[in-house]
Each structure stands twice: as C-alpha cells, then as structure tokens.
Design an enzyme around this catalytic site. Structure first.
Site, short mmCIF file in Angstrom:
data_model
loop_
_atom_site.label_atom_id
_atom_site.label_comp_id
_atom_site.label_asym_id
_atom_site.label_seq_id
_atom_site.Cartn_x
_atom_site.Cartn_y
_atom_site.Cartn_z
N ASP A 183 53.26 13.05 78.82
CA ASP A 183 53.68 11.70 78.45
C ASP A 183 52.76 10.71 79.18
OD1 ASP A 183 54.85 9.20 78.19
OD2 ASP A 183 56.87 10.01 78.09
N CYS A 256 46.26 0.32 65.08
CA CYS A 256 45.85 0.10 63.68
C CYS A 256 46.94 -0.71 62.98
CB CYS A 256 45.50 1.39 62.97
SG CYS A 256 46.76 2.65 63.06
C1 LIG Z 1 47.15 6.16 66.97
S1 LIG Z 1 47.47 7.79 67.43
C2 LIG Z 1 46.01 8.23 68.32
C3 LIG Z 1 44.84 8.48 67.42
C4 LIG Z 1 43.66 9.07 68.16
N1 LIG Z 1 43.24 8.23 69.26
C5 LIG Z 1 42.49 9.26 67.24
O1 LIG Z 1 41.55 8.45 67.22
O2 LIG Z 1 42.49 10.26 66.51
C6 LIG Z 1 48.63 7.62 68.72
C7 LIG Z 1 48.94 8.91 69.43
O3 LIG Z 1 49.79 8.61 70.54
C8 LIG Z 1 50.57 9.74 70.79
N2 LIG Z 1 51.67 9.33 71.69
C9 LIG Z 1 52.85 8.77 71.38
N3 LIG Z 1 53.57 8.56 72.50
C10 LIG Z 1 52.82 8.99 73.53
C11 LIG Z 1 53.02 9.05 74.94
N4 LIG Z 1 54.15 8.60 75.50
N5 LIG Z 1 52.04 9.58 75.70
C12 LIG Z 1 50.89 10.03 75.14
N6 LIG Z 1 50.66 10.01 73.81
C13 LIG Z 1 51.59 9.49 73.03
C14 LIG Z 1 50.98 10.21 69.42
O4 LIG Z 1 51.35 11.58 69.45
C15 LIG Z 1 49.70 9.96 68.61
O5 LIG Z 1 48.94 11.13 68.52
#
Ligand SMILES: C[S@@+](CC[C@H](N)C(=O)[O-])C[C@H]1O[C@@H](n2cnc3c(N)ncnc32)[C@H](O)[C@@H]1O
Length: 330
Positions: A183, A256
């Site tokens: 996390d 996004c």
């Molecule tokens: C917009 S996407 C990331 C896209 C990635 N950076 C790419 O360019 O392919 C956001 C990501 O944040 C992750 N996420 C959500 N909550 C999170 C947390 N508390 N800690 C880490 N990652 C988290 C989700 O699983 C998701 O994969």
C-alpha cells in the site's frame, strides 16, 4: 454537470472527444531493433513528437534570441504519433527475431509526467502506483535509472507489469527493477528520504474509461463511497511520495481525470499536509514550458492553478492527463 461548470464553453468539445475514438502513441523500445522499428513507423508518416518539439524549440526565434533554455526532460524517450487531425491507427507491435517488441502503444499524453520527472543518469527512482506499467516502461527507456522500484497495491495488476517488463526489456535492465506489492500510503514504513525521483500516478476516475465502459465503472452506485474517497487516497499517496523523495529531489503527481478535486486540490492539500504535519517544504515547479513545447501534439488547458492538463480534442484525441511537479526543499 460538474465538468460543464468547471470548463464552461469548452465542455461540449471535451465531452464529444471523450466519446470518440482516442489516439495512441508508439513508445519506441530502445532495447529492440530501433532502426527497423523507426523505419516502419516513419513509413506510416508518423513522427517522434518529442524529438520534433525539441528541435522546433531550438530553431525558434525566442530561443535563438537567448530566451528560456530547453525544458528539463527525461532523456532518450521516443514516441511516434500521427499529426494533429490524422486519425490513422498503429497496428500492435510484432516481436523481432529475438522476441522483443519494438514499441508499446499508449496514450502519448501519459508520457508527459514521465518527461516532466527529468530523470538523470544514476538516479534512484520510485514509481509508487506502477501497474500495469506503461510509465515504468517509459522511465526505463531513459537508460538513466540506477535502480527503479515499481510498486502497486494490486497483485493482479502487478502480473501485467511483469509481463510488460519481460516482453520489452533485457534481463540486464530488469535486474535493476524491484517490483513490490505494497500500500503506497505506507511507503514511509519501507524507506523515506531515499529517492531522487518519485512518480505518483494515482488511481482516479479514469474519465475516458468511465464514459465508455460499464465494466468496473467507478460511477456505479456500489462504488460511490470508493469514488468519494478518491481525493483523500490520492492526497495520502502524494504525501507518501513526498516523504519518499530525498531533500532536493522531485515528485511528479499525475491523473487521467479532468477533475479539479482530484488534480489541483489534491496537490494543494498534500503540500499543506507535508508542511504542517511533517515539516517538509515543497514548491511547485512551473511546467508551462510543456504547453509551448508540445502545443503541436496536444491540446492544453490554460487555466490550471498548479500543474498542466491535456484536454481531449477531436483533432488531438489524447488525455485527459493532469501532471504537476513538486520539488522537495533541501
Ligand atoms: C492510474 S493507475 C497506474 C497506471 C500506471 N502508472 C501506468 O502507467 O501503467 C493507478 C494504480 O494505482 C494502484 N493503487 C491504488 N491504490 C493504491 C495504493 N494505496 N498504493 C499503491 N497503489 C495503489 C492501482 O492498483 C492502479 O494500478
């Protein structure tokens, strides 16, 4: 209704663009047979928008008159796009003789946060929300990361990131990448004051996906609570990124989404929390040079209080992509 109030007369154009076919860019894989890949893409009349923008900048009268220097960008990233108004599509990349893929198709605006991060040789880099890995792949194309940590909370999405790393990168490069499932809000428990550069590409309302797809849609009634809590989660992730970077280091926040609540407000409240709760000073870097540099490829919104926003437009149907750069005070 919310966006029609936020964007006023611009909203009908943004809305129709969100509902229309999006454009892609082809991120060149520098670890493939680049000459062949570039020849094929140039044969389609696509151009490398980053190279074109930088060359145009150097040739501009303002620059020749000793104006602002070139924007500090992460180097070695090449991305081919079709010009404004050209809605041609790229075919999926084919493996070369050793099985490596020559390019990765992605929203070209997704490269702007990576370019803004200004990764330089020898840097330690953290990608806090990395899966499925498009921006991680772009960060590694710079050839600058002494070490890169790619983290995500979702084990299933991390699987996709592993697949991308395997399809595009040689083992020598993959050996410099640590993939973790954690996390991101608790990153402080892993390490703090460590990285030269941190990318915080947070979960958001993914506006383009939300208007087009029912599957996994954040605007369904059962996900209301999760959606309303997004800005808090985003702020906590950005604060974690600020704590992870070294004094003097730089953090880029990106979404996004078009939402001010998920963009400027999150940045402003994270700066406030970093200062009041952790005694860490942060300043916002001016990225308006991106607007001038990449105006031939993207349609930018000129009214963000902090950061930059690419608006979907029928002639340049990329984005939405918001990005803002923060520098941790020494
Ligand atoms: C917009 S996407 C990331 C896209 C990635 N950076 C790419 O360019 O392919 C956001 C990501 O944040 C992750 N996420 C959500 N909550 C999170 C947390 N508390 N800690 C880490 N990652 C988290 C989700 O699983 C998701 O994969």
């Amino acid at each position: 209704m919310n966006y029609s109030m936020q964007f006023g007369p611009l909203w009908p154009s943004i809305r129709v663009s969100l509902l229309s076919e999006r454009k892609y860019g082809a991120l060149i894989n520098n670890f493939s047979q680049v000459d062949r890949v570039v020849r094929d893409l140039e044969g389609l009349c696509a151009t490398d928008f980053i190279y074109a923008a930088q060359n145009g900048w150097l040739d501009s009268p303002a620059e020749q008159a000793g104006g602002e220097g070139p924007a500090p960008l992460s180097p070695n990233i090449k991305c081919y796009t079709f010009s404004k108004g050209d809605i041609s599509r790229f075919s999926p990349a084919r493996p070369d003789t050793v099985g490596t893929l020559g390019y990765y198709l992605m929203d070209a605006a997704s490269l702007l946060p990576v370019l803004a991060l200004n990764v330089q040789p020898g840097h330690l880099v953290l990608d806090l929300c990395a899966a499925p890995g498009g921006k991680t792949l772009a960060l590694l194309q710079t050839g600058c990361c002494r070490h890169l940590t790619a983290n995500d909370i979702s084990a299933s999405r991390i699987k996709r990131l592993h697949q991308i790393l395997h399809s595009y990168l040689p083992r020598t490069v993959r050996n410099n990448v640590l993939v973790s499932v954690w996390d991101g809000r608790d990153w402080e428990q892993v390490e703090k004051d460590t990285f030269d550069r941190v990318l915080v590409d947070v979960p958001c309302t993914t506006d383009r996906h939300s208007v087009m797809e029912d599957d996994n849609n954040l605007f369904t009634r059962v996900r209301t609570k999760e959606r309303k809590q997004l800005p808090v989660l985003q702020m906590q992730l950005l604060v974690a990124g600020i704590l992870a970077v070294k004094p003097g280091g730089e953090v880029v926040y990106s979404t996004c989404s078009l939402s001010q609540l998920q963009n400027e407000y999150v940045v402003e409240s994270a700066i406030n929390v970093a200062e009041t709760q952790f005694g860490i000073g942060v300043h916002v870097e001016d990225l308006s040079c991106f607007r001038r540099l990449f105006q031939d490829t993207f349609s930018f919104y000129a009214e963000c209080r902090v950061g930059e926003l690419v608006l979907p437009h029928l002639t340049a149907n990329f984005g939405p992509m918001y990005f803002c750069k923060l520098c941790r005070v020494q």
